[in-house]
Motif scaffolding. Structure first.
Motif, PDB file in Angstrom:
ATOM      1  N   UNK A 114       5.388  35.500  -5.641  1.00 36.03           N
ATOM      2  CA  UNK A 114       4.625  35.792  -5.066  1.00 36.03           C
ATOM      3  C   UNK A 114       3.451  34.451  -4.677  1.00 36.03           C
ATOM      4  N   UNK A 115       3.011  34.220  -4.073  1.00 32.75           N
ATOM      5  CA  UNK A 115       2.323  32.880  -3.217  1.00 32.75           C
ATOM      6  C   UNK A 115       0.929  33.477  -3.150  1.00 32.75           C
ATOM      7  N   UNK A 116      -0.124  32.578  -3.344  1.00 35.39           N
ATOM      8  CA  UNK A 116      -1.549  32.638  -3.567  1.00 35.39           C
ATOM      9  C   UNK A 116      -1.812  31.543  -2.784  1.00 35.39           C
ATOM     10  N   UNK A 117      -2.147  31.388  -1.498  1.00 34.65           N
ATOM     11  CA  UNK A 117      -2.263  29.628  -1.339  1.00 34.65           C
ATOM     12  C   UNK A 117      -3.741  29.225  -1.217  1.00 34.65           C
ATOM     13  N   UNK A 118      -3.527  27.292  -1.809  1.00 28.96           N
ATOM     14  CA  UNK A 118      -4.535  27.165  -1.857  1.00 28.96           C
ATOM     15  C   UNK A 118      -4.319  25.518  -1.753  1.00 28.96           C
ATOM     16  N   UNK A 119      -3.755  25.445  -0.710  1.00 24.77           N
ATOM     17  CA  UNK A 119      -3.637  24.359  -0.110  1.00 24.77           C
ATOM     18  C   UNK A 119      -3.739  23.617   0.891  1.00 24.77           C
ATOM     19  N   UNK A 120      -3.862  22.559   1.866  1.00 22.63           N
ATOM     20  CA  UNK A 120      -5.123  22.217   2.868  1.00 22.63           C
ATOM     21  C   UNK A 120      -4.124  23.105   4.012  1.00 22.63           C
ATOM     22  N   UNK A 121      -2.439  23.504   3.961  1.00 23.92           N
ATOM     23  CA  UNK A 121      -1.985  23.660   5.108  1.00 23.92           C
ATOM     24  C   UNK A 121      -1.142  25.089   4.823  1.00 23.92           C
ATOM     25  N   UNK A 122      -0.216  26.103   3.885  1.00 21.18           N
ATOM     26  CA  UNK A 122       0.165  26.720   3.504  1.00 21.18           C
ATOM     27  C   UNK A 122       1.269  27.267   4.111  1.00 21.18           C
ATOM     28  N   UNK A 123       2.133  26.540   4.833  1.00 25.62           N
ATOM     29  CA  UNK A 123       3.168  27.286   5.801  1.00 25.62           C
ATOM     30  C   UNK A 123       3.828  28.345   5.498  1.00 25.62           C
ATOM     31  N   UNK A 124       4.425  27.819   4.073  1.00 26.02           N
ATOM     32  CA  UNK A 124       5.583  28.686   3.645  1.00 26.02           C
ATOM     33  C   UNK A 124       4.561  30.732   3.436  1.00 26.02           C
ATOM     34  N   UNK A 125       3.627  30.460   2.857  1.00 33.32           N
ATOM     35  CA  UNK A 125       2.444  31.874   2.950  1.00 33.32           C
ATOM     36  C   UNK A 125       1.821  32.307   4.181  1.00 33.32           C
ATOM     37  N   UNK A 126       1.820  31.216   4.844  1.00 33.08           N
ATOM     38  CA  UNK A 126       1.235  32.251   6.541  1.00 33.08           C
ATOM     39  C   UNK A 126       2.836  32.286   7.265  1.00 33.08           C
ATOM     40  N   UNK A 127       3.033  31.883   6.911  1.00 37.84           N
ATOM     41  CA  UNK A 127       4.639  32.338   7.672  1.00 37.84           C
ATOM     42  C   UNK A 127       5.663  33.755   7.497  1.00 37.84           C
ATOM     43  N   UNK A 128       4.758  34.190   6.064  1.00 41.76           N
ATOM     44  CA  UNK A 128       5.426  34.999   5.960  1.00 41.76           C
ATOM     45  C   UNK A 128       4.097  36.635   5.657  1.00 41.76           C
TER      46      UNK A 128
END
Length: 321
Positions: free
Chosen positions: A88-102
């Motif tokens: 599971x991913x909780x985005x915390x970076x500046x871009x978060x490509x993987x999380x947003x692609x999901x």
């Protein structure tokens, strides 16, 4: 449910207070161990430990680099979706490509809520991943293999990533403006922008030669500029193998044309033209260069290479969505 939360304290968009709130929210729903990473590669080590201990879930709280490390730890002994912990991913970076692609929210608090809902409703999917390794018989044959979740780059774009990392080490914040500035500097200083040095080889096909850059995509979008998605390979998907966008020229007119196409790209149409090569759903191919070139995976600069072998692995890991 036995779960491990891997939190990167240097994540761009989360504070210590936010991490505490998220940890308590997750702990209320599962038996949770929370660990804050302390060194480069720590998230990978934690993911590997979680796989060996047979945990049910690993939650990565951080940017794409943290997610990449966790994934490489989970898949240290190879893909086995039915046995390995879910991710599971909780985005915390500046871009978060993987999380947003999901399809996850880009806000860490909203993403935590979505994660808890998904766990209650047992929503998950099995995604494909990319694997990059050294090529036998070359000077890079001893380079360890490494998984990537959304993209890899060999040549020009990897040089941009390397420049951004240098600026971040000097204290600069990772912003989209920083990426644009470094992209322009890379363009003007790129020695091979008119005559490419990269050759793409795949079984059963003629080699594609004299490429200046090659972007390998495992999903679409390729990245984001603020809230704008950029589609280098619109057909790329977590359900297929790997896609490639390559260019054989980076003259000023060509860059202006392809940059405009990228900025206006859609899920139906990406960069195209006589200097663009687009390949879809490749399971096995190799990139060779006549000179050492920068190499990046999931936005992490990995130094220079002369050869990289890529494998697209379908159904590699279960992910909570």
């Amino acid at each position: 449910m036995r779960a491990l939360l891997v939190a990167n304290p240097a994540a761009t968009t989360t504070s210590a207070r936010t991490r505490d709130v998220l940890t308590h929210a997750l702990a209320s729903e599962m038996k949770l161990e929370a660990v804050t990473t302390e060194y480069r590669g720590h998230a990978r080590d934690l993911g590997r430990r979680a796989a060996h201990e047979g945990l049910d879930l690993v939650v990565a709280l951080g940017g794409d680099g943290t997610v990449n490390e966790v994934v490489n730890g989970l898949l240290h002994d190879g893909p086995d979706p039915e046995r390995l912990p879910r991710l599971a991913v909780v985005p915390g970076g500046s871009t978060n490509v993987f999380a947003r692609a999901l399809g996850l929210p880009n806000d860490s608090v909203e993403a935590t809520g979505a994660l808890l809902d998904a766990l209650r409703e047992r929503r998950e999917r099995t995604v494909g991943l990319g694997l990059a390794a050294g090529v036998p018989g070359t000077e890079d044959e001893g380079v360890p293999s490494r998984w990537f979740t959304f993209c890899a780059g060999f040549g020009f774009d990897a040089g941009v990533v390397g420049r951004v990392e240098q600026q971040r080490e000097r204290g600069k914040r990772s912003t989209h403006a920083l990426y644009v500035r470094q992209l322009m500097r890379q363009f003007w200083e790129e020695p091979n922008r008119r005559h490419g040095t990269i050759t793409l080889e795949q079984p059963g096909a003629d080699p594609v030669t004299d490429l200046v850059l090659s972007i390998v995509c495992n999903t679409s979008p390729w990245t984001y500029l603020g809230n704008r998605p950029l589609y280098a390979s619109p057909e790329a998907s977590f359900d297929t193998a790997l896609d490639v966008l390559a260019l054989d020229r980076l003259s000023t007119p060509a860059v202006a044309r392809y940059a405009t196409q990228l900025l206006t790209s859609t899920p139906e149409r990406g960069p195209h033209g006589k200097h663009a090569v687009s390949l879809h759903d490749l399971t096995d191919f190799t990139l060779h260069s006549k000179v050492p070139l920068p190499f990046q995976m999931d936005g992490d600069h990995l130094g220079v290479r002369t050869s990289v072998r890529f494998t697209g692995v379908r159904r590699a890991l279960r992910v909570i969505v």
